[in-house]
Scaffold this motif. Structure first.
Motif, PDB file in Angstrom:
ATOM      1  N   TYR A 107      42.804  47.579  29.424  1.00 45.02           N
ATOM      2  CA  TYR A 107      42.725  47.064  30.790  1.00 45.02           C
ATOM      3  C   TYR A 107      43.244  45.621  30.864  1.00 45.02           C
ATOM      4  O   TYR A 107      43.956  45.247  31.791  1.00 45.02           O
ATOM      5  N   LEU A 157      47.096  45.705  30.797  1.00 46.49           N
ATOM      6  CA  LEU A 157      47.634  46.101  32.113  1.00 46.49           C
ATOM      7  C   LEU A 157      47.428  44.992  33.145  1.00 46.49           C
ATOM      8  O   LEU A 157      48.279  44.750  34.004  1.00 46.49           O
ATOM      9  N   GLU A 158      46.319  44.336  33.072  1.00 49.18           N
ATOM     10  CA  GLU A 158      46.020  43.283  34.041  1.00 49.18           C
ATOM     11  C   GLU A 158      47.007  42.121  33.892  1.00 49.18           C
ATOM     12  O   GLU A 158      47.480  41.558  34.876  1.00 49.18           O
ATOM     13  N   ASP A 159      47.396  41.777  32.640  1.00 49.80           N
ATOM     14  CA  ASP A 159      48.380  40.713  32.417  1.00 49.80           C
ATOM     15  C   ASP A 159      49.732  41.098  32.998  1.00 49.80           C
ATOM     16  O   ASP A 159      50.421  40.278  33.628  1.00 49.80           O
ATOM     17  N   ALA A 160      50.136  42.386  32.803  1.00 50.03           N
ATOM     18  CA  ALA A 160      51.432  42.833  33.345  1.00 50.03           C
ATOM     19  C   ALA A 160      51.433  42.794  34.866  1.00 50.03           C
ATOM     20  O   ALA A 160      52.401  42.366  35.507  1.00 50.03           O
ATOM     21  N   MET A 161      50.329  43.220  35.475  1.00 46.25           N
ATOM     22  CA  MET A 161      50.225  43.208  36.944  1.00 46.25           C
ATOM     23  C   MET A 161      50.269  41.786  37.489  1.00 46.25           C
ATOM     24  O   MET A 161      50.864  41.526  38.532  1.00 46.25           O
ATOM     25  N   GLU A 162      49.662  40.848  36.797  1.00 52.42           N
ATOM     26  CA  GLU A 162      49.680  39.459  37.265  1.00 52.42           C
ATOM     27  C   GLU A 162      51.092  38.899  37.264  1.00 52.42           C
ATOM     28  O   GLU A 162      51.494  38.177  38.179  1.00 52.42           O
ATOM     29  N   VAL A 183      53.971  40.673  37.640  1.00 54.42           N
ATOM     30  CA  VAL A 183      54.702  41.307  38.765  1.00 54.42           C
ATOM     31  C   VAL A 183      54.236  40.704  40.090  1.00 54.42           C
ATOM     32  O   VAL A 183      55.046  40.423  40.990  1.00 54.42           O
ATOM     33  N   SER A 184      52.939  40.500  40.249  1.00 60.63           N
ATOM     34  CA  SER A 184      52.408  39.929  41.496  1.00 60.63           C
ATOM     35  C   SER A 184      52.944  38.536  41.733  1.00 60.63           C
ATOM     36  O   SER A 184      53.235  38.142  42.865  1.00 60.63           O
TER      37      SER A 184
END
Length: 858
Positions: free
Chosen positions: A253, A256-261, A263-264
């Motif tokens: 998790y 994934l959270e680092d990758a989403m940050e 992209v955001s």
């Protein structure tokens, strides 16, 4: 509750601040008349709220303020404070000591203070309700009141008793009114009492049912606990598997959270750029519309400025023409005025010269008449003096012969007086030398005495301060001992149990009495103990059971007992390596001192509690060991297993752990202070002895000095008498010689003055003839000048009127010139202002439509 102290400053005769401490065993204040005993009772009556100045033996409330003496200025306020011990809470206030104070100023302002905080008189009165204390209480009996009753006449006592009886009758009437009111309330109250009895009976039944319900609930909970224990073992295995899976999912998790940050962040950056472009477009379109309107307004303003400027320039030209005309007129009038002034000045000069000539002639004529009269008087006086000179010369010759005879007598007596003066002066000098030696001896003794008295005063002041400090320490120590003996600060059940300690040897004490802690660890250890600090340690289980039965039987509440036979803690913690972590001071039981008998109990209570220096270190320690430790800090924060934290402003009014330590410190300090007092008293006695011996020596020197002063006075009188006789003789001789010289000089003067008088008579006659001829000449000139004065006066009046008329016309022309100049200047300012406004309008248009702007073009 008892009176501990009275503090007075500026009240009546107490100019300096004074504190009267009432220790155990003190029953009263005694002293001679005028020492201020009555002022002490007046101070108590006043601070308790007395509002009548008459009761305080004064005319107004300002009379209680120290009014000064010959050597001391009056004070501006009076202050009295009384302090009472309230450890039994007889007064309804949450303080162990209660201080009531009152202050009044000469301006009339006053205030009441309760433990240092401003309050009302009503608050003071309500505080002492139902205590027997107050300004009208029987505890305050004024000076002379008992004697007034005992020594009074029967009529006065009868009047006093009748007043008291009348007051009691009024009280009985009020009591009867209250009784009749209570009788009416008796019926409803009886019914309410019956309901209350039923309520109490029902409450007892409810209490019994609650106990039965509690027992049933306990059985049910025990069954649930057994079932929960079985479930716990099952769930613990599942928890371990779930924990491992949770850790794996947590890692995925976080990735994934680092990758989403990332992209955001990119999306947010592009969105911000789009928003900025949209806002810029809307802003520029709005500016275009606004600037178009500004251009139209600027064109209209430019046309208006041109028309208005032409009008102002036309009006200014017209005013400039008027100014030229007024200036030409003013120039012509100035020339006429200058000519008129010349004519006026010339006429004035001629008139003034004539008047001065007339005045001069009159003065000369008057002066001549006065001189003639003086000459006649002078002539008569000179003739009389000639006769007087002859008579005086004859009398002076007789006086000179008598004076020569007296001079011979004075010279013969002067030599004997000179020898007598030398003898008396020698005797006086000898006595003065002896006096000077005694004075030096006296001064040396006085200097030593002054130094000793100064040392004594300083020692007395130090002794008073040390004594006051000792009394304060003793009072505080006694108060703490009383508090400790009564177990103040403990629960009611604890106090009831410990009251049985003498009859029950198995009671060893409460935990706080069996442990000693350094001051810096007190807060931490008391936090670690929590409610256990009031647990009672017993010798065995039987004593604990007996005391529990005692509490139940008397309904005194609940208490926790720690029998030595059953409480034997090991004091080990799950993670011993935690003691080596940063900020860890140690286990709580290692920071306390106690008897080895209580080792098991102390390890049970404190053996699993870690003490840290700060909450930051404590939080880091708890987190590292998964919130499985009990931790306390030096400032009282507490971290419990499971993650809970307790902290904030630590308020511990009881200070149970520090009480014994404070008593030991106070006892040691009081002992040192008492030893210091004894040393200071011994030094004072030595100083008093030295002062007394020095006073005897000074008295002997002063007696000897007094005798020498008598001899000095006698010798001084003899010297002064001989000197006066000699001076009188010398003065008489000089007077006789001077008088002889004066007589000879007087004879010569008389002869010279007689010859001079004859010359003056001839001069007076000649002067008298010259004055008669001069007066006739000035009279002829006066008549001619008076005729010319009339003609010159008329010419001056005509020139004065002509000059006044021309000046008025010139001033009027000047005022017109100034007025026209101001109007021209105003037109110039208005034209300049219009030009500036037009230029500003053009600049606004240029700024609104720059040639190089991508969106505008002109």
């Amino acid at each position: 509750m008892y009176l501990k102290s009275i503090e007075m400053h500026g009240f009546k005769s107490f100019a300096n601040k004074i504190v009267l401490d009432f220790h155990n065993g003190m029953t009263g204040i005694v002293g001679p008349n005028g020492s201020g005993k009555s002022n002490v009772s007046d101070a108590v009556r006043w601070v308790l709220g007395e509002q009548s100045a008459k009761q305080l033996r004064g005319a107004s409330m300002q009379d209680v303020i120290f009014s000064g003496t010959e050597n001391r200025k009056p004070l501006s306020y009076a202050y009295v404070a009384i302090t009472m011990d309230n450890s039994d809470h007889m007064l309804d206030i949450d303080f162990e000591e209660v201080t009531v104070a009152r202050r009044v100023y000469r301006s009339g302002e006053s205030e009441y203070l309760l433990n240092g905080s401003p309050c009302r008189l009503k608050d003071v009165n309500e505080l002492f309700y139902d205590t027997g204390i107050g300004k009208e209480g029987y505890s305050i009996i004024g000076q002379g009141q008992i004697e007034k009753i005992l020594n009074g006449r029967p009529e006065e006592r009868r009047e006093l008793f009748e007043k008291k009886l009348e007051s009691e009758r009024e009280n009985l009437i009020r009591i009867n009114d209250i009784l009749s009111e209570l009788e009416r309330q008796a019926g409803p109250l009886e019914r309410q009492a019956e309901k209350a009895k039923i309520f109490l009976k029902k409450r007892e039944e409810l209490k019994k049912n609650d106990v039965n319900l509690f027992l049933m609930e306990m059985e049910r909970i025990d069954a649930q606990l057994k079932e929960a224990a079985v479930n716990y073992e099952t769930v613990r295995g599942q928890l371990e598997e779930t924990t491992a899976f949770h850790e794996k999912m947590k890692t995925e998790y976080e990735q994934l959270e680092d990758a989403m940050e990332a992209v955001s962040a990119e999306i947010e950056s592009e969105r911000n750029k789009l928003n900025e472009s949209t806002i810029l477009k809307e802003k520029l379109e709005g500016q275009i519309g606004v600037l178009n309107e500004q251009i139209k307004a600027a064109e209209l303003s430019d046309e208006h400025f041109g028309n208005r400027r032409k009008e102002l320039e036309s009006e200014r030209t017209e005013k400039e023409n008027q100014l030229n005309a007024y200036e030409e007129e003013k120039l012509a009038l100035d020339m006429q005025l200058e000519q008129a002034k010349q004519r006026l000045k010339k006429a004035e000069h001629e008139l003034k010269n004539l008047q001065e000539s007339i005045q001069n002639c009159n003065e000369k004529i008057d002066s001549g008449k006065n001189e003639r009269m003086e000459l006649l008087n002078q002539k008569a006086l000179i003739q009389a003096n000639q006769q007087k000179f002859d008579t005086t010369i004859e009398q002076i010759s007789i006086q000179k012969a008598q004076l020569n005879q007296r001079l011979l007598q004075k010279k013969s007596s002067e030599s004997g007086l000179e020898h007598l003066l030398e003898e008396e002066t020698h005797t006086l000098q000898k006595v003065q030398d002896e006096i000077e030696q005694l004075r030096q001896k006296e001064q040396k003794l006085e200097d030593g005495q002054s130094q000793r008295r100064q040392t004594l005063a300083e020692l007395n002041r130090t002794l008073e301060e040390t004594t006051a400090k000792y009394h304060k320490l003793s009072s505080r120590l006694e108060s703490l001992r009383n508090i400790a003996e009564r177990y103040d600060g403990y629960g009611n059940s604890i106090r009831k149990v410990m009251a049985q300690k003498e009859r029950e040897p198995g009671l060893l004490g409460v935990v706080s009495d069996l442990i000693k802690v350094e001051k810096k660890y007190e807060t931490a250890i008391e936090t670690a103990l929590g409610g256990s600090i009031q647990n009672i340690v017993t010798k065995d289980d039987e004593t604990a059971k007996k005391m529990i039965a005692y509490l139940k039987q008397n309904r005194f509440g609940r208490a926790t007992f720690l029998p030595l036979t059953s409480v034997k803690g090991s004091g080990d913690i799950k993670y011993p390596e935690a003691l080596q972590e940063p900020g860890v001071i140690g286990l709580a039981h290692t920071l306390a001192t106690y008897d080895e008998t209580y080792r098991g109990i102390m390890r049970q209570l404190l053996g699993r509690v870690v003490v840290a220096d700060t909450i930051d270190h404590a939080a880091a320690l708890a987190k590292k060991y998964r919130y499985s430790l009990s931790i306390v800090t030096l400032e009282g924060e507490s971290l419990r297993p499971g993650g809970s934290m307790t902290g904030g402003a630590f308020k511990n009014s009881g200070n149970l752990l520090g009480r014994n330590r404070e008593m030991e410190e106070l006892s040691a300090e009081a002992k040192q202070t008492q030893e210091l007092i004894e040393k200071q008293k011994a030094c004072r006695e030595e100083l008093l002895t030295a002062i007394a011996l020095n006073s005897d020596d000074m008295e002997k020197v002063r007696e000897e000095l007094q005798q020498k002063y008598l001899l000095e006075n006698t010798a001084g009188l003899n010297v002064e008498r001989a000197r006066q006789q000699k001076e009188q003789s010398e003065a008489a001789l000089k007077n006789l010689q001077s008088e002889g010289m004066k007589l000879e000089s007087r004879i010569r003067e008389m002869k010279e003055e007689k010859a001079q008088a004859q010359k003056e008579i001839a001069q007076v006659k000649q002067k008298e003839e010259e004055l008669e001829q001069e007066t006739a000449t000035y009279q002829e000139i006066l008549d001619e000048k008076l005729y010319l004065e009339g003609s010159a006066g008329r010419s001056f009046s005509e020139a004065q009127m002509e000059e006044s008329n021309i000046r008025q016309k010139s001033e009027f022309a000047a005022s017109n010139i100034e007025r026209v100049k101001e109007e021209i200047e105003k037109y110039g300012i208005q034209i300049q202002k219009l030009s500036e406004e037009a230029e500003l309008a053009k600049e606004d248009v240029n700024r609104s439509y720059p040639a190089d702007h991508p969106f505008f073009g002109r």
